[in-house]
Design a protein around this motif. Structure first.
Motif, PDB file in Angstrom:
ATOM      1  N   ASN A  23       0.753  -1.350   0.029  1.00  0.00           N
ATOM      2  CA  ASN A  23      -0.087  -0.221   0.087  1.00  0.00           C
ATOM      3  C   ASN A  23       0.811   1.248   0.169  1.00  0.00           C
ATOM      4  OD1 ASN A  23      -2.283  -1.565  -0.043  1.00  0.00           O
ATOM      5  ND2 ASN A  23      -2.893  -1.101   1.906  1.00  0.00           N
ATOM      6  N   LEU A  26       2.521   0.894  -4.235  1.00  0.00           N
ATOM      7  CA  LEU A  26       1.402   1.443  -5.133  1.00  0.00           C
ATOM      8  C   LEU A  26       1.247   2.807  -5.495  1.00  0.00           C
ATOM      9  CD1 LEU A  26      -1.196  -1.449  -4.794  1.00  0.00           C
ATOM     10  CD2 LEU A  26       0.806  -1.465  -6.311  1.00  0.00           C
ATOM     11  N   ARG A  92      -7.790  -1.888  -7.950  1.00  0.00           N
ATOM     12  CA  ARG A  92      -8.383  -0.759  -7.142  1.00  0.00           C
ATOM     13  C   ARG A  92      -7.296   0.540  -7.491  1.00  0.00           C
ATOM     14  NH1 ARG A  92     -12.715   2.294  -5.461  1.00  0.00           N
ATOM     15  NH2 ARG A  92     -11.973   3.478  -4.006  1.00  0.00           N
ATOM     16  N   PRO A 120     -19.293  -1.990  -2.391  1.00  0.00           N
ATOM     17  CA  PRO A 120     -18.922  -1.031  -3.308  1.00  0.00           C
ATOM     18  C   PRO A 120     -17.719   0.030  -2.829  1.00  0.00           C
ATOM     19  CG  PRO A 120     -21.392  -0.934  -2.287  1.00  0.00           C
ATOM     20  CD  PRO A 120     -20.555  -2.193  -1.701  1.00  0.00           C
ATOM     21  N   ARG A 121     -17.233   0.389  -3.874  1.00  0.00           N
ATOM     22  CA  ARG A 121     -15.847   1.148  -3.527  1.00  0.00           C
ATOM     23  C   ARG A 121     -16.023   2.454  -4.514  1.00  0.00           C
ATOM     24  NH1 ARG A 121     -10.879  -2.649  -2.381  1.00  0.00           N
ATOM     25  NH2 ARG A 121     -10.186  -0.739  -1.565  1.00  0.00           N
ATOM     26  N   PRO A 122     -16.812   3.283  -4.080  1.00  0.00           N
ATOM     27  CA  PRO A 122     -16.972   4.535  -4.867  1.00  0.00           C
ATOM     28  C   PRO A 122     -15.497   5.407  -5.179  1.00  0.00           C
ATOM     29  CG  PRO A 122     -18.247   4.917  -2.961  1.00  0.00           C
ATOM     30  CD  PRO A 122     -17.416   3.543  -2.965  1.00  0.00           C
ATOM     31  N   LEU A 160     -14.541  12.009   4.996  1.00  0.00           N
ATOM     32  CA  LEU A 160     -14.248  10.861   5.863  1.00  0.00           C
ATOM     33  C   LEU A 160     -12.623  10.545   5.343  1.00  0.00           C
ATOM     34  CD1 LEU A 160     -14.296   7.871   3.776  1.00  0.00           C
ATOM     35  CD2 LEU A 160     -16.875   8.239   4.155  1.00  0.00           C
ATOM     36  N   VAL A 163      -8.220   6.678   2.397  1.00  0.00           N
ATOM     37  CA  VAL A 163      -6.741   6.642   2.082  1.00  0.00           C
ATOM     38  C   VAL A 163      -6.441   7.071   0.752  1.00  0.00           C
ATOM     39  CG1 VAL A 163      -4.665   5.162   1.994  1.00  0.00           C
ATOM     40  CG2 VAL A 163      -6.473   4.743   3.779  1.00  0.00           C
ATOM     41  N   GLY A 164      -7.212   6.370  -0.161  1.00  0.00           N
ATOM     42  CA  GLY A 164      -7.014   6.714  -1.700  1.00  0.00           C
ATOM     43  C   GLY A 164      -7.047   8.060  -1.980  1.00  0.00           C
ATOM     44  N   GLU A 188      -2.840   7.121   7.655  1.00  0.00           N
ATOM     45  CA  GLU A 188      -2.079   5.530   7.485  1.00  0.00           C
ATOM     46  C   GLU A 188      -0.752   6.042   7.452  1.00  0.00           C
ATOM     47  OE1 GLU A 188      -4.926   5.930   7.169  1.00  0.00           O
ATOM     48  OE2 GLU A 188      -6.124   3.893   7.566  1.00  0.00           O
ATOM     49  N   ILE A 327     -15.404  -0.153   8.111  1.00  0.00           N
ATOM     50  CA  ILE A 327     -14.945   0.459   7.046  1.00  0.00           C
ATOM     51  C   ILE A 327     -15.361   0.097   5.586  1.00  0.00           C
ATOM     52  CG2 ILE A 327     -12.810   1.063   5.577  1.00  0.00           C
ATOM     53  CD1 ILE A 327     -12.553   2.075   8.511  1.00  0.00           C
ATOM     54  N   ARG A 331     -16.913  -7.418   4.213  1.00  0.00           N
ATOM     55  CA  ARG A 331     -15.340  -8.006   4.255  1.00  0.00           C
ATOM     56  C   ARG A 331     -15.511  -9.206   5.061  1.00  0.00           C
ATOM     57  NH1 ARG A 331      -9.957  -4.471   4.484  1.00  0.00           N
ATOM     58  NH2 ARG A 331      -9.076  -5.826   3.225  1.00  0.00           N
TER      59      ARG A 331
END
Ligand code: UD1
Length: 434
Positions: A23, A26, A92, A120-122, A160, A163-164, A188, A327, A331
């Motif tokens: 992480n 990338l 992702r 879902p990962r908007p 919120l 991280v990305g 992080e 989160i 999962r």
């Protein structure tokens, strides 16, 4: 098709150096696009997600070389501003190229990223952050086009701490004119690693690790060499493995401070954990105690990525352990597989209730996602009998030859190439799949 076969019940003993953090690597590989020069990344494990990032860089026109765990990227030759759908879907994190390409060239077009296995990962927060910096974004069913003749620094406030989205905002802000502040940024350690990498190239980024990050944009970047931090989630997985199988291990190459919520949990479950600041030791000589409530949370809370491996290690712990996954929506795909191995777990929405059993037994199980797959390996190491894990392509995204590390610690685990016709799937499982 490759599978792991694991003969459980052998205690783990010995020491290991944990490889570089996926992480961190990338976003750092995406960030190399910002520099019109040569960057060298060390401690960059040859994971399949790294291969996918290098394919994107090569597609963009960068010259890429990879030797062991060192990658060199010459982005002075970058010619393209788009990423094809086939490369976007591989992982992702391909979305992190958005801020970097936009910053370097003023335009980027790409399709939506893959990686929906956790629900879902908007990417709305990523796009809102880029809009705040002056990007114009046109979205369609196929993908999006993002343009900005000149990005301008601005005040990005994240609803919120994604991280990305924090990383994408930093990557775009490095090329924007003026100052950007990111408020409610994710904290992080991998974001601090990205900041350090960018500063090595001449960028001015500060505050990462805290909730407010400030970027003085528009400074010229130059090439450089950077060593990526160790992977705290791989370290958590090894700790979970030793807790499940018993034994005593020492981990090197990670910062023990990054693992505190997980080491505290293992300590309260009956393991002896200590660190001298560099090496992290865990000893597990008796049955574990359950009883904790494990609520995943953004850093410095309990990492969602450690939830599945830790759950696997506690399947044999006395008492009841409660998990609350805050989160991601979905999962718990490893739970049904753990149940095949004899675990007693009930899930309802984001909550899982685990009641310890005396021992798991070997079974044929399937990895559905990266950390859930690692959890099955952990469970197999602690189980009685032989466990076969399929779906290794998920595990290989984030663990470089996991079996070699575990063998070094005394585990009996092998990667076996099984023909598709003889994958060891039981009749019952074949029916379910159909
Ligand atoms: C990163 C990590 C992943 C880890 C996760 C949470 C990398 C490559 N991956 O993923 O291993 O599990 O952090 O620690 O670093 N969200 C939105 N809109 C957005 C972005 C996110 O609603 O635009 C939501 C997500 O759906 C999720 C939550 O925010 O529910 C956290 O996601 P985020 O922190 O962005 O995770 P990733 O960066 O995808």
């Amino acid at each position: 098709m490759n599978v792991f076969t694991i003969s459980g019940g052998r205690p783990l003993e010995g020491s290991l150096t944990v490889h570089g953090a996926k992480n961190s690597v990338l976003p750092i590989l995406a960030a190399t696009v910002l520099c019109p020069g040569v960057t060298t990344i060390q401690n960059c494990p040859p994971l399949s997600d790294v291969t996918a990032s290098l394919s994107i860089l090569t597609h963009l026109g960068c010259r890429v070389t990879q030797e062991g765990d060192t990658v060199t990227v010459d982005a002075s030759t970058l010619t393209r501003q788009s990423i094809p759908d086939s490369l976007m879907r591989e992982m992702r994190s391909s979305v992190l190229f958005l801020g970097a390409i936009l910053g370097r060239t003023g335009r980027v077009s790409l399709s939506y990223p893959g990686g929906c296995e956790l629900g879902p990962r908007p990417i709305d927060l990523h796009l809102d952050a880029l809009r705040t910096l002056g990007a114009e974004i046109r979205e369609g069913p196929e993908g999006l086009i993002c343009e900005a003749a000149q990005l301008r620094g601005g005040a990005v406030t994240l609803p919120l701490p994604s991280v990305g989205a924090t990383e994408n905002a930093i990557l775009a802000a490095v090329s924007a004119s003026g100052v950007t502040t990111i408020t409610n940024a994710a904290r992080e350690p991998e974001i601090l690693d990205l900041q350090r990498f960018l500063c090595t190239l001449g960028a001015r980024v500060c505050g990462a690790g805290g909730s407010v990050i400030t970027i003085q944009g528009g400074l010229p970047l130059h090439g450089g060499t950077y060593r990526v931090m160790g992977d705290r989630i791989v370290a958590c997985t090894h700790l979970a493995a030793a807790a499940a199988a018993g034994g005593e291990i020492t981990l090197l190459g990670v910062d023990p401070v990054h693992l505190v919520p997980v080491t505290d949990l293992f300590q309260s479950a009956g393991c002896q954990v200590h660190s001298d600041g560099k090496a992290l030791h865990l000893a597990c000589r008796g049955p574990l105690h359950g009883g904790a409530t494990i609520r995943t949370a953004p850093y410095p809370g309990f990492p969602t990525d450690a939830q599945a491996p830790v759950m696997a290690s506690l399947c044999g712990a006395r008492g009841t352990t409660l998990f609350v996954e805050t989160i991601f929506q979905s999962r718990y795909r490893h739970v049904d597989e753990l149940i095949r191995m004899g675990a007693e777990i009930r899930t309802e929405g984001r909550v899982a209730v685990l009641t310890g059993v005396s021992r798991l037994h070997g079974a044929h199980v399937r990895a559905h996602d990266l950390r859930g797959g690692a959890a099955l390996v952990v469970a197999g190491l602690g189980a009685e009998g032989v466990t076969t894990v399929e779906g290794l392509e998920h595990i290989d995204r984030g663990y470089f030859h996991l079996e070699d590390d575990l063998c070094r610690l005394g585990a009996e685990i092998q990667r076996i190439d099984k023909g598709a016709s003889d994958c060891g799937v039981t009749k019952e499982q074949k029916t379910e799949k159909a």
